[in-house]
Design a protein around this motif. Structure first.
Motif, mmCIF file in Angstrom:
data_model
loop_
_atom_site.group_PDB
_atom_site.id
_atom_site.type_symbol
_atom_site.label_atom_id
_atom_site.label_comp_id
_atom_site.label_asym_id
_atom_site.label_seq_id
_atom_site.Cartn_x
_atom_site.Cartn_y
_atom_site.Cartn_z
ATOM 1 N N GLY A 156 31.355 40.947 44.288
ATOM 2 C CA GLY A 156 32.545 41.380 43.702
ATOM 3 C C GLY A 156 33.851 40.986 44.436
ATOM 4 O O GLY A 156 33.728 40.353 45.655
ATOM 5 N N TYR A 157 35.017 41.418 44.115
ATOM 6 C CA TYR A 157 36.090 40.955 44.933
ATOM 7 C C TYR A 157 37.029 42.209 44.614
ATOM 8 O O TYR A 157 37.892 42.271 43.627
ATOM 9 C CB TYR A 157 36.746 39.750 44.628
ATOM 10 C CG TYR A 157 37.618 39.180 45.531
ATOM 11 C CD1 TYR A 157 37.099 38.604 47.020
ATOM 12 C CD2 TYR A 157 39.132 39.504 45.579
ATOM 13 C CE1 TYR A 157 38.245 38.264 47.706
ATOM 14 C CE2 TYR A 157 39.973 39.272 46.547
ATOM 15 C CZ TYR A 157 39.350 38.593 47.631
ATOM 16 O OH TYR A 157 40.381 38.143 48.692
ATOM 17 N N ALA A 158 37.123 43.388 45.379
ATOM 18 C CA ALA A 158 37.878 44.587 45.098
ATOM 19 C C ALA A 158 39.331 44.297 45.102
ATOM 20 O O ALA A 158 39.695 45.045 44.231
ATOM 21 C CB ALA A 158 37.702 45.442 46.367
ATOM 22 N N ASP A 159 39.878 43.448 45.696
ATOM 23 C CA ASP A 159 41.419 43.228 45.852
ATOM 24 C C ASP A 159 41.661 42.870 44.311
ATOM 25 O O ASP A 159 42.807 43.046 43.896
ATOM 26 C CB ASP A 159 41.901 42.117 46.643
ATOM 27 C CG ASP A 159 41.662 42.707 48.079
ATOM 28 O OD1 ASP A 159 41.534 43.915 48.203
ATOM 29 O OD2 ASP A 159 41.865 41.700 48.969
ATOM 30 N N GLY A 161 39.862 43.832 41.408
ATOM 31 C CA GLY A 161 39.202 44.625 40.698
ATOM 32 C C GLY A 161 37.948 44.153 39.685
ATOM 33 O O GLY A 161 37.553 44.494 38.914
ATOM 34 N N GLU A 163 33.953 43.744 40.132
ATOM 35 C CA GLU A 163 32.743 44.295 40.811
ATOM 36 C C GLU A 163 31.593 43.408 40.876
ATOM 37 O O GLU A 163 31.630 42.350 40.302
ATOM 38 C CB GLU A 163 32.334 45.622 39.840
ATOM 39 C CG GLU A 163 33.521 46.901 39.949
ATOM 40 C CD GLU A 163 33.120 48.151 39.197
ATOM 41 O OE1 GLU A 163 32.080 48.080 38.741
ATOM 42 O OE2 GLU A 163 33.859 49.022 39.132
#
Length: 325
Positions: A156-159, A161, A163
């Motif tokens: 994912g890529y939390a920055d 949003g 998942e």
């Protein structure tokens, strides 16, 4: 060459770093006759509503949640410019959405000068955006639904949003294809220039250093004279380059073989920045940089094998420049 890491937007950094770690499903875009055919459109990408003209902020409607096992792309509106080929450097405006929530993740803006340059190569750029633009044409507006395996995968890529396992959606304007070698008018080095340079068919230089002392001052000449935008202090420039240590005659750094790179003229050693500012896109610069304008102030560069008193040489193809914001 750098005194600091290149200045990248969060958006660009994410797509480049993700490209280095992604595990993609390979797609062959070449045909038997050498033509380029992009990935297929599908019912999911065709269902993305994109309203607005090329170069203007689009209005995008997504019937979330959306998920695909294989990446799809749809050409929303067609351009008639140069084709985006594998390995080329594409200049893009785009928005990225979380396909599961339909929420905007990030955007470069459209027609605002915030375009980013990405190498069309899944080894260095997020596979999903490579598949979105490869074989497209300059002037195309594209909507793609990208499978998780071609996007941010299990991490994912939390920055943004996004998942683990989420598909993503791109809406992309293909603004331009940037040259990968300087294309200005050729000219010879001056007869009294302290070194010689030859170029192979791809434009990669071979520098011959004479068995004599290096100049004490910054010494510069052009082997190609471009007529594009002029580089200003603080600009982000896109270049191909090769660096040679005068003392050893050895290459210590180069972009040839891996593709063009971009950085701020104020994020590099002083002599390198000085050599680029005032030059036009399309030019090819050969510059000899004395230690006091190179790595001398930092005590050399041990990783590159450069000592504190070493003079260094760069051959630089100036491919594009973007004004500082």
């Amino acid at each position: 060459m750098r005194s600091a890491l290149p200045i990248l937007s969060v958006t660009a950094a994410a797509l480049i770093l993700a490209g280095c770690t992604a595990t993609s499903t390979e797609t062959d875009t070449a045909t038997g006759d050498g033509s380029c055919v992009g990935i297929a459109s599908g019912s999911t990408s065709e269902a993305i509503s994109v309203v607005g003209a090329f170069g203007e902020e689009p209005t995008v409607t997504i019937d979330a949640p959306v998920s695909v096992e294989e990446t799809q792309r749809t050409i929303v509106s067609e351009g008639d410019g140069e084709q985006v080929e594998a390995g080329s450097l594409a200049l893009l405006d785009f928005t990225l959405y979380n396909a599961v929530t339909g929420e905007l993740a990030t955007s470069t803006g459209f027609g605002t000068g915030g375009s980013i340059q990405l190498t069309v190569d899944e080894a260095v750029t997020l596979p999903g955006i490579v598949k979105t633009v490869e074989c497209a044409s300059v002037g195309d507006r594209i909507a793609s639904v990208v499978a998780s395996v071609d996007a941010f995968g299990d991490l994912g890529y939390a920055d943004f949003g996004i998942e683990a396992g989420d598909s993503v959606i791109f809406v992309v304007d293909v603004v331009d294809v940037v040259a990968t070698a300087a294309d200005g008018e050729e000219q010879d080095l001056p007869d009294d220039f302290p070194l010689s340079v030859e170029f192979d068919a791809d434009g990669r230089p071979t520098v011959t250093i004479p068995d004599e002392d290096a100049p004490d001052e910054l010494t510069l000449a052009l082997t190609r004279v471009g007529d594009g935008d002029v580089v200003a202090a603080g600009d982000t420039v896109t270049v191909q380059y090769q660096g040679i240590n005068w003392r050893t005659g050895e290459i210590f750094d180069e972009s040839w073989g891996s593709g063009p790179t971009s950085f701020s003229t104020e994020g590099v050693i002083e002599g390198f920045g000085d050599a680029l500012v005032g030059q036009a896109v399309g030019s090819q610069v050969v510059v000899i940089i004395p230690a006091d304008l190179g790595y001398g102030p930092s005590g050399g560069n041990e990783t590159a094998g450069i000592e504190e008193d070493d003079t260094i040489v760069f051959v630089v193809d100036i491919l594009a420049t973007t004004p500082a914001v």
